[in-house]
Design a protein around this motif. Structure first.
Motif, PDB file in Angstrom:
ATOM      1  N   ALA A  49       3.149   3.324   7.697  1.00 22.99           N
ATOM      2  CA  ALA A  49       1.906   2.642   7.978  1.00 22.99           C
ATOM      3  C   ALA A  49       1.047   1.583   7.099  1.00 22.99           C
ATOM      4  O   ALA A  49       0.942   0.705   6.898  1.00 22.99           O
ATOM      5  N   ILE A  50       0.852   2.800   6.108  1.00 23.43           N
ATOM      6  CA  ILE A  50      -0.005   2.401   4.592  1.00 23.43           C
ATOM      7  C   ILE A  50       0.966   0.987   3.829  1.00 23.43           C
ATOM      8  O   ILE A  50       0.753   0.126   3.757  1.00 23.43           O
ATOM      9  N   CYS A  51       2.614   1.031   4.422  1.00 21.21           N
ATOM     10  CA  CYS A  51       3.136  -0.161   3.382  1.00 21.21           C
ATOM     11  C   CYS A  51       3.389  -1.225   4.127  1.00 21.21           C
ATOM     12  O   CYS A  51       3.197  -2.240   3.499  1.00 21.21           O
ATOM     13  N   LEU A  52       3.144  -0.972   5.257  1.00 18.62           N
ATOM     14  CA  LEU A  52       3.230  -1.949   6.217  1.00 18.62           C
ATOM     15  C   LEU A  52       2.274  -3.002   6.055  1.00 18.62           C
ATOM     16  O   LEU A  52       3.093  -4.112   6.185  1.00 18.62           O
ATOM     17  N   SER A  53       1.385  -2.687   5.636  1.00 17.04           N
ATOM     18  CA  SER A  53      -0.145  -3.305   5.109  1.00 17.04           C
ATOM     19  C   SER A  53       0.558  -4.405   4.224  1.00 17.04           C
ATOM     20  O   SER A  53      -0.512  -5.411   3.687  1.00 17.04           O
ATOM     21  N   SER A  54       1.297  -4.133   3.504  1.00 16.76           N
ATOM     22  CA  SER A  54       1.790  -5.403   2.364  1.00 16.76           C
ATOM     23  C   SER A  54       2.999  -6.202   3.023  1.00 16.76           C
ATOM     24  O   SER A  54       2.706  -7.410   2.218  1.00 16.76           O
ATOM     25  N   PHE A  55       2.705  -6.412   3.387  1.00 14.09           N
ATOM     26  CA  PHE A  55       4.279  -7.590   4.424  1.00 14.09           C
ATOM     27  C   PHE A  55       3.083  -8.091   5.216  1.00 14.09           C
ATOM     28  O   PHE A  55       3.274  -9.069   5.299  1.00 14.09           O
ATOM     29  N   ASP A  56       1.722  -8.374   5.639  1.00 13.31           N
ATOM     30  CA  ASP A  56       0.889  -9.096   5.746  1.00 13.31           C
ATOM     31  C   ASP A  56       0.456  -9.736   5.378  1.00 13.31           C
ATOM     32  O   ASP A  56       0.493  -9.837   3.840  1.00 13.31           O
TER      33      ASP A  56
ATOM     34  N   SER B 180      -6.009   5.889  13.598  1.00 10.52           N
ATOM     35  CA  SER B 180      -5.359   7.026  12.644  1.00 10.52           C
ATOM     36  C   SER B 180      -5.964   6.766  10.875  1.00 10.52           C
ATOM     37  O   SER B 180      -6.939   6.940  10.360  1.00 10.52           O
ATOM     38  N   ILE B 181      -5.610   5.963  10.332  1.00  7.47           N
ATOM     39  CA  ILE B 181      -5.751   5.442   8.918  1.00  7.47           C
ATOM     40  C   ILE B 181      -6.373   4.078   8.984  1.00  7.47           C
ATOM     41  O   ILE B 181      -5.893   3.227   8.493  1.00  7.47           O
TER      42      ILE B 181
ATOM     43  N   LYS C  64      -9.116  -5.978   7.481  1.00 11.53           N
ATOM     44  CA  LYS C  64      -8.933  -4.669   7.620  1.00 11.53           C
ATOM     45  C   LYS C  64      -7.771  -3.927   8.806  1.00 11.53           C
ATOM     46  O   LYS C  64      -7.456  -4.828   9.367  1.00 11.53           O
ATOM     47  N   PHE C  65      -7.086  -2.577   8.643  1.00  7.76           N
ATOM     48  CA  PHE C  65      -6.162  -2.075   9.038  1.00  7.76           C
ATOM     49  C   PHE C  65      -6.186  -1.086   9.263  1.00  7.76           C
ATOM     50  O   PHE C  65      -6.723  -0.150   8.827  1.00  7.76           O
ATOM     51  N   THR C  66      -5.405  -0.845  10.776  1.00  4.78           N
ATOM     52  CA  THR C  66      -5.696   1.056  11.028  1.00  4.78           C
ATOM     53  C   THR C  66      -4.498   0.632  11.973  1.00  4.78           C
ATOM     54  O   THR C  66      -3.789   0.160  12.651  1.00  4.78           O
ATOM     55  N   VAL C  67      -4.014   2.016  11.770  1.00  5.39           N
ATOM     56  CA  VAL C  67      -3.316   2.833  12.195  1.00  5.39           C
ATOM     57  C   VAL C  67      -3.460   3.445  13.029  1.00  5.39           C
ATOM     58  O   VAL C  67      -4.501   4.272  13.827  1.00  5.39           O
TER      59      VAL C  67
END
Length: 362
Positions: A349-356, A245-246, A191-194
């Protein structure tokens, strides 16, 4: 008329103006000389700031039209910082990215991108410092840094990971005045939250490297011709951490039960839902492929394209239109292209989740 010629004209105007007020006597006291200097500076500043509105608008419009690309476009930003009257006129002249396809002022990163075209950016990753920098690409062949837009820094905690997002290249901290939000992942990376100053946006879907984002702040109709998305005109600094937000979910499993357990607020009708674009079978390569139109050159599980979901009730053409694409072009270099109705901040922010690198993201 270029910005350089405007400055030269200004200097000439100041010299002539100063000469007309030069003292005729050299026997004045130092106090009177200082007072005269202050008056002269005030008059010069006043005359430059109080140019005839018609002339000032014409000059600024010429500058805005001629300096249409970076780094020359920095002159447009400089004009907006001269005084209040200049700033107000520049705010009227400079159109938002939606209309101009240009990122001019800092607030532009929070405004939706253009329609029918992608703003091409790229992200540089620094593994040692765990930082990520977003640039506006000058051209595809350029090896130099483009226009800097945003920076992010990874901060690990016991139960979650934060990606702090800032307008400052070096100062990427929550205490900075340039801090504008953050991305947070849970312990498992599912789960990711912006966090931003907008209503919450949720999403959930199973599958390897599949994500779904429900953008509560953007209506589904925004992807259709004539649709409208909200435009932010200033930065909001009121307790960002309390306004998700996201939020969106990602799972390694191909099961769909997670989708059924989405929060009730995730299933609001009329909001934009983004999902992965389905790949097509390539006969020659004998594999499933996505067409990045030359913007992605390295195969990676991080590569993705987001389009409007059929659940939005939008047309088939809108479902094929790529809103955000992200892909690898080098060891630590990735392209990020986005368009209306999302902003550079939301896309980053959405693209940063791919680095996790949590369990569910590998």
């Amino acid at each position: 008329m270029s910005f350089r010629s405007i400055i030269l004209d200004r200097k000439g105007f100041e010299v002539k103006f100063g000469y007309g007020l030069r003292s005729r006597s050299h026997s004045h006291s130092d106090v009177i000389a200082q007072d005269s200097s202050l008056v002269l500076d005030g008059l010069k500043q006043s005359c430059w700031a109080n140019m005839p509105p018609e002339l000032l608008r014409d000059v600024l419009m010429r500058i805005e039209a001629s300096e249409d690309t970076w780094p020359a476009r920095k002159h447009v930003v400089a004009c907006a910082g001269v005084c209040r009257s200049w700033r107000e006129i520049m705010k009227e002249i400079v159109k938002p990215p939606q209309l101009s396809s240009k990122l001019t002022f800092p607030i532009s990163v929070k405004q939706p991108g253009p329609r029918d075209s992608l703003i091409q950016c790229y992200i540089k990753r620094n593994r040692s410092s765990q930082t990520y920098h977003l640039f506006l690409g000058l051209n595809q062949a350029s090896t130099d840094d483009g226009k800097f837009l945003l920076a992010a820094r990874k901060c690990r905690h016991a139960t979650h990971t934060d990606y702090i997002i800032s307008l400052n290249y070096d100062d990427v901290s929550r205490g900075s005045s340039t801090y504008i939000g953050k991305l947070r992942s849970n312990f498992l990376g599912t789960k990711f939250t912006v966090y931003d100053a907008h209503p919450p946006i949720y999403g959930a879907k199973g599958g390897p490297r599949i994500m779904q984002c429900v953008m509560d702040a953007i209506p589904a109709s925004a992807v259709e011709p004539g649709g409208v998305a909200p435009i932010q005109t200033q930065f909001l600094h009121s307790r960002i951490d309390t306004s998700p937000s996201i939020p969106f979910f990602r799972s390694k499993s191909t099961r769909m039960e997670n989708h059924e357990s989405m929060p009730l607020t995730c299933q609001n009708e009329g909001t934009l839902v983004l999902r992965n674009k389905s790949p097509r079978w390539h006969e020659q390569l004998q594999c499933w492929c996505l067409n990045f139109n030359g913007r992605v050159t390295v195969a990676s599980v991080k590569n993705f394209q987001l389009v409007a979901s059929p659940k939005n009730g939008v047309s088939e053409q809108a479902q094929e239109n790529v809103i955000l694409q992200f892909g690898k072009v080098g060891k630590d270099v990735f392209t990020m292209d986005y368009q209306y109705p999302i902003s550079a901040f939301e896309a980053f922010a959405i693209c940063l989740s791919s680095f996790d690198t949590k369990i569910a993201c590998e």
